[in-house]
Design a protein around this motif. Structure first.
Motif, PDB file in Angstrom:
ATOM      1  N   CYS A  60      -6.205  11.918   3.949  1.00  0.00           N
ATOM      2  CA  CYS A  60      -6.831  11.019   2.972  1.00  0.00           C
ATOM      3  C   CYS A  60      -7.814  11.797   2.095  1.00  0.00           C
ATOM      4  CB  CYS A  60      -7.512   9.893   3.736  1.00  0.00           C
ATOM      5  SG  CYS A  60      -8.491   8.778   2.756  1.00  0.00           S
TER       6      CYS A  60
ATOM      7  N   ASP B 625      -4.081   6.688  -1.734  1.00  0.00           N
ATOM      8  CA  ASP B 625      -3.537   6.675  -0.380  1.00  0.00           C
ATOM      9  C   ASP B 625      -2.139   6.067  -0.299  1.00  0.00           C
ATOM     10  OD1 ASP B 625      -5.990   7.710   0.207  1.00  0.00           O
ATOM     11  OD2 ASP B 625      -6.366   6.430   1.920  1.00  0.00           O
ATOM     12  N   CYS B 676      -6.424   1.135   0.188  1.00  0.00           N
ATOM     13  CA  CYS B 676      -7.117   1.764   1.316  1.00  0.00           C
ATOM     14  C   CYS B 676      -7.887   0.732   2.142  1.00  0.00           C
ATOM     15  CB  CYS B 676      -8.085   2.820   0.795  1.00  0.00           C
ATOM     16  SG  CYS B 676      -7.330   3.946  -0.387  1.00  0.00           S
ATOM     17  N   ARG B 721      -3.753   6.719   4.668  1.00  0.00           N
ATOM     18  CA  ARG B 721      -3.015   7.736   3.934  1.00  0.00           C
ATOM     19  C   ARG B 721      -1.845   8.310   4.735  1.00  0.00           C
ATOM     20  NH1 ARG B 721      -0.327  10.946   2.537  1.00  0.00           N
ATOM     21  NH2 ARG B 721      -0.540  12.762   1.161  1.00  0.00           N
TER      22      ARG B 721
END
Lengths: 417, 749
Positions: A60, B625, B676, B721
């Motif tokens: 991420c 993500d 996200c 992610r």
């Protein structure tokens, strides 16, 4: 504005520390050369499933970092490249870089046709050799650069399967290595660490007992792209374990192995205890520790795990692990609370192995001051800044803080007369 | 853009999946000025063709229909001052994840191209701003962290100003004799660096120091902060480009630790009291003036305690070891005993632990302190759960509580709530409003007068805090990410830390401050859209002063005038687009990201009739993500439903609800937003984007029900992610739900 340096800053190592240091310097306005020996950036962090304390995926933050790298023309990234010589001069460093042959070049589109036809299998370095992959491959799912890589040493004689499959002329089996000498106004050493070898922990069954694994292997196991596609399984029989023991300070805080504390292993095991309990709610988990080291807000992870059902935290140093009945394991430990030597069992043991500085073996040919544990020390005078775990054992958050500070110091060092 | 060229890559399985001539027809219908195909567009020959069209034909809008926008970014970059690039994803979203040579696949490819063409027709080039920027770094706090930061700023080529509230520089270290070692040898204490540091700073002509000073107001924006300060009765002002806040920490209030005997006996003191005695060279029991024979240190006094500080204060183990070593050196006959829960000396500090243990009379033992009682001239420390295996009582002359640290932060958000509530009371509009506001004032009154930076920001006068009063946000990956652009926390304010860490943190924070100034000077945004030269445009004639943008910007970019009209501070802006998502009047746009551009994408393709039985779904995917995860799914050749039309967005917070209304009114059957994670452990890169999107979608669903449309037609999904395997599942499941809902009744209207 006037913080720019005359020559680029050289950053050695593109793990989280090197990438962060390079970006912070470049976004401030400096030219940077970022050198990485592996085919893709990300180093150890991308081999982790989650970060503590948030239990969030490393990819991420790394996604943002790769976007930053792509947008920033001030950073030149050289993968498959090592430093082979470094000479200090009046104005900085002259550094010789050796790049491995680019068997797969920038024309690669990542289409994957080559891997489909590759007959050669090699242990997958991204998964720490826990499974096999093809000799030509994408280094891993999050790899950047996205260019494929070829382990040429594994190619069968005269095999040209990949070359024939590639529609884009991206593969050249006769590519040759390249040397280049660059000038750098200062050098950031971010060469990171490697896990203390399991094989050296013979008293704990390391390298001998199949169901004794290292914490780094556990991270790969729970990753969806790992060798078991995310499943926690006993290596002996591929079954999920029922009783998992985490052995802390496996090698660390031990004069026979590593005298220092590796700083992250307590939190790594606490995090992994959560992995086990979330995936295998029936499995019992015990963590054997000397001290539970969860500084700062990381205490939250300890609080969370201490309150979980099915997890026990026992103060005690495990001294011996042997094969028990069937594929079970027998652990002998000093239970400090109970004040006695006790024996206990588990069917899988995770050794919380520590971090060894990659400066230990002298791979980086630089005249660098190191402490007794092979961690490097800064020298503004010599224009060398050491950052991340090359400097001391620390977690990712500390590495990034350190990297940002190292970027500042590298500019300051460069600006010194 | 005016003259758009379409460049289609036919490699990587695209030409096997899609009929290229139909793409050409679609491009022609949209009056594309060029249509070029290439079997490997990213190779130098392909790039040369695009460049040639730019140079020879004056193409200023380049639509690249090839791989994902995350691939080959460097190759597909052209002069950004002349050309806008739009990426249409035919590889990951079509060729790799759909049935080849299929009607639905073909429709998807054509629709995606039309969407790309629609968008590029609506966007324009960024015009970089050039502003007068101050290159000075302001450091608030003149302790170890602040002094280190100021010195580093000068070494980086930037003048510094230090504002210190006390009459002298040095902070906490002024009270200390020794410090925890930063360099080898690690096995013993190190010399206190503060005296030399103060001298260096005072001798440095590039550093201006104000002591006994506080900030009255910080106005403006990064690059152009006007800071008004007061020292002694005189008000002064300085112009600075960025701020490092290094206001440190204070010891936890020991009067709350009565169970550990504090206040019960004068011979129960804090580690800070002890430190001063060590520095003064006179160590006595305050109760009777005698030199103690034995000192018991109690670790985690107030830390790691659900009734006090839940976190570990990180430095107390090291500080106690340091004090044991100093006492052993300076007062050799005193015996020290340390009671700890866990001895926390990570990294090389383990050598310090070992060194102190070996070289002193220290007895270090694990135990839980049950209580401390005054006894004769000293105290009894009752332990349970000790290494000795049973309850024990230790008699001692002096007890030292290793109290934890509390950051000297001010909760900007809470102060603002407090001030707003006070205003509501003054306005006196209704009784209930006043009653509610009075209650709020009562609950927040401990924030009264706690301001530090006194920012002239709509959203409050100080940095927002995240948890445990530390001003923070993405503390793992981006530890200097800040919710107030150009203002960076450092040292013990930032996180609990010891002196070596505070020195490092000062370098990190000052790098970000300098970076912000340099970026401002180049007209560029800072992290995470570093380098972005675009700025937002507010069409204020149509503003209704609803204040959503000023409330919702995660970075406090917008102030309000007296009427409530937003005042845009370009240099605070991070280009996330959350204001654009918030605005009900749709008056906010970025050159390359506008409400109209996305609305045009939604309107660009044909929605099949009900009888065609081909539902259509809009999917807004966060580019940080969800979209990368989808790329990975495609790379693994995981398939998903071809009814879905994906629009990448900067953040879920940058989704304007009008796009949902537009979709539904066009007869599109469902809308899904994938982004996200939100909540305490949020993964949203703009901190609040996912949270805001979630609130807004709640409102949208209510509206749907009022329109007698199923609320299931709009869905928001969070994922991480690395969950590439989940994205296609999420999309497929949503497509199934929409299939079950049946066609959108507004289809064909």
């Amino acid at each position: 504005m006037n913080t720019m340096t005359k020559q680029p800053i050289l950053v050695v190592g593109a793990g989280i520390t090197g990438v962060s240091a390079a970006l912070e310097a470049a976004e401030t306005g400096c030219d940077v050369i970022l050198v990485e020996r592996e085919p893709a950036i990300g180093g150890r962090v991308l081999r982790n499933h989650n970060y503590f304390p948030k239990l969030c995926p490393p990819a991420c933050g790394m996604e943002i970092n790769t976007r930053r790298l792509e947008r920033n023309s001030r950073v030149r990234v050289l993968t498959n490249t090592r430093v082979t010589e470094a000479n200090a001069g009046a104005d900085g460093w002259s550094v010789k870089l050796a790049s491995a042959p680019a068997y797969v070049n920038d024309r690669c589109t990542g289409c994957g046709e080559c891997a489909k036809v590759c007959p050669a299998k090699v242990p997958d370095p991204h998964n720490l050799g826990m499974n096999e992959t093809t000799a030509i491959r994408s280094p891993h799912v999050d790899a950047w650069p996205t260019t494929y890589t070829l382990d040429r040493s594994a190619c069968p004689a005269d095999c040209k399967a990949c070359v024939e499959a590639c529609k884009y002329e991206a593969i050249d089996l006769n590519a040759s290595a390249k040397d280049e000498t660059v000038s750098a106004s200062s050098v950031v050493v971010a060469t990171g660490w490697h896990p203390y070898p399991l094989e050296k922990l013979t008293e704990l069954g390391g390298g001998e007992l199949k169901n004794v694994i290292a914490n780094v292997n556990m991270e790969r196991m729970v990753a969806p792209t790992g060798p078991t596609e995310g499943k926690i399984l006993k290596p002996s029989n591929g079954e999920p374990p029922k009783k998992v023991a985490f052995v802390q300070c496996a090698g660390s805080r031990d004069v026979n192995h590593l005298p220092y504390c590796s700083a992250v292993c307590c939190l790594a095991s606490l995090k992994q205890a959560i992995y086990v309990r979330e995936q295998l709610p029936e499995a019992e988990v015990t963590i054997y520790y000397i001290d539970r080291r969860a500084p700062g807000r990381n205490e939250d992870v300890l609080t969370r795990v201490a309150e979980m059902d099915g997890v026990k935290l026992v103060k005690g140093k495990v001294g011996k692990i042997e094969q028990g009945q069937g594929d079970g394991l027998k652990l002998r430990l000093e239970d400090v609370e109970a004040g006695q030597i006790v024996e206990t069992e588990a069917d899988m043991v995770v050794l919380a192995t520590g971090m060894v500085s990659n400066l230990v073996n002298g791979d980086l040919p630089m005249n660098l001051t190191k402490d007794e544990d092979n961690f490097g020390l800064d020298s503004l005078e010599q224009k060398v800044i050491v950052a991340g775990v090359a400097r001391r054992p620390e977690d990712v958050a500390a590495c990034v803080r350190d990297a940002t500070g190292a970027a500042a110091k590298s500019v300051i060092a460069a600006r010194r007369a | 853009m005016d003259k758009v060229g379409v460049f289609v890559c036919t490699g990587c399985e695209i030409k096997d999946a899609v009929k290229i001539d139909e793409l050409e027809e679609a491009a022609n219908e949209q009056n594309a000025a060029a249509f070029v195909t290439h079997e490997c567009l990213c190779e130098p020959g392909g790039i040369a063709q695009i460049q040639k069209s730019i140079d020879d034909d004056g193409i200023d809008g380049v639509v690249i229909a090839a791989c994902s926008h995350r691939m080959k970014q460097k190759e597909f970059t052209f002069d950004p001052t002349k050309v806008v690039v739009e990426r249409v994803c035919l590889r990951e979203q079509v060729a790799w994840s759909k049935k080849p040579d299929d009607e639905d696949t073909q429709m998807l490819a054509v629709d995606l191209l039309q969407m790309g063409l629609a968008r590029i027709g609506k966007v324009k080039l960024s015009e970089p701003i050039k502003e007068e920027i101050s290159d000075t770094v302001l450091v608030v706090g003149g302790g170890l962290t602040g002094l280190t930061a100021a010195k580093a700023a000068v070494d980086l080529g930037h003048p510094a100003v230090i504002i210190e509230k006390e009459d002298q520089l040095g902070g906490y270290l002024n009270d200390c004799k020794d410090v925890i070692p930063e360099h080898p040898p690690y096995d013993t204490v190190a010399a206190n660096p503060i005296g030399q540091l103060i001298k260096d700073v005072q001798a440095n002509e590039q550093i201006k120091v104000f002591t006994g000073a506080r900030i009255i107001a910080t106005k403006g924006q990064p690059g152009q902060f006007d800071v008004e300060l007061q020292n002694g009765g005189a008000a002064q002002s300085v112009k600075v480009g960025a701020i490092v806040q290094a206001t440190g920490a204070r010891p936890y209030d020991a009067s709350k630790l009565t169970h550990l005997g504090y206040g019960m006996s004068p011979n129960v003191i804090t580690s800070h009291d002890l430190e001063k005695m060590i520095t003064a060279g006179e160590l006595i029991c305050p109760g009777n003036g005698q030199i103690p024979n034995r000192i018991v240190f109690i670790q985690c006094a107030g830390s790691r305690d659900e009734n006090h500080l839940k976190y570990c204060s990180s430095e107390c183990c090291g500080t106690t070891l340091k004090q044991v070593a100093s006492i052993n050196r300076d007062f050799s006959d005193i015996e020290c005993a340390v009671i700890y829960k866990d001895m926390r000396t990570p990294g090389q500090l383990e050598h310090f632990y070992q060194g102190v243990q070996e070289s002193t009379h220290g007895m270090l033992t694990r135990g839980e302190v049950d209580k401390v009682e005054a006894h004769n001239n000293g105290a009894h420390v009752h332990l349970k759960d000790s290494l000795l295996g049973e309850d024990v009582t230790i008699e001692t002359d002096l007890v030292v509580l290793a109290v934890g640290m509390v950051p000297n932060s001010a909760d900007g958000h809470a102060i603002r709530e407090l001030n707003d509530a006070k205003l509501r009371i003054i306005k006196n509009e209704s009784e209930t409003q006043v009653a509610d506001a009075t209650k709020l004032v009562e609950s927040l009154k401990h924030h009264e007068g706690t301001e530090i930076l006194n920012l002239d920001y709509r959203q409050g006068p100080d940095l927002p805090i995240l948890k445990y009063d530390f001003p923070d946000s993405h503390y793992i990956c981006f530890p200097y990410e800040t919710r107030r652009t150009g203002i960076y926390a450092a040292g013990a304010l930032h996180a609990p830390m010891d002196t070596p860490q505070a020195i490092e943190d000062a370098y990190g924070a000052v790098m970000k401050a300098v970076q912000c100034i340099e970026s401002n000077a180049r007209g560029e945004a800072v992290h995470p859209r570093a380098g972005d030269q675009s700025i937002a445009d507010f069409f204020l004639q149509r503003c209704t002063q609803c204040k959503r943008c000023t409330e919702e910007c995660p970075f406090g970019t917008l102030n309000e005038d007296a009427k409530g009209t937003p005042e845009y501070n370009t240099l605070r802006c991070r280009r996330c687009g959350i204001c654009l998502g918030a605005c009900p009047e749709r008056i906010i746009s970025f050159p390359e990201y506008t409400v109209d551009a996305v609305a045009s994408m939604i309107k660009a393709f044909e929605v099949p009739e009900e009888e065609d039985e081909k539902p259509r779904i809009m999917a807004f995917l966060c580019e940080n993500d969800a979209l990368p995860a989808l790329d990975e799914a495609a790379a693994k050749r995981i398939q998903w439903n071809p009814w879905i039309r994906i629009v990448p967005v900067r953040c879920l917070g940058a989704v304007n609800t009008v796009w949902i209304a537009d979709s539904l009114s066009r007869g599109i059957d469902g809308i899904v937003l994938v982004g996200c994670k939100r909540g305490d452990d949020y993964q949203c890169h703009y901190i609040q984007g996912s949270e805001l999107a979630n609130t807004r979608m709640g409102n949208v669903q209510e509206t749907l029900e009022r329109l007698t449309l199923e609320s299931e037609r709009v869905k928001i999904v969070e994922l991480a992610r690395d969950e590439f395997h989940r994205v296609p599942q999420v999309l497929d499941e949503f497509a199934e739900t929409i299939d079950e809902c049946g066609p959108n009744p507004y289809k064909g209207f």
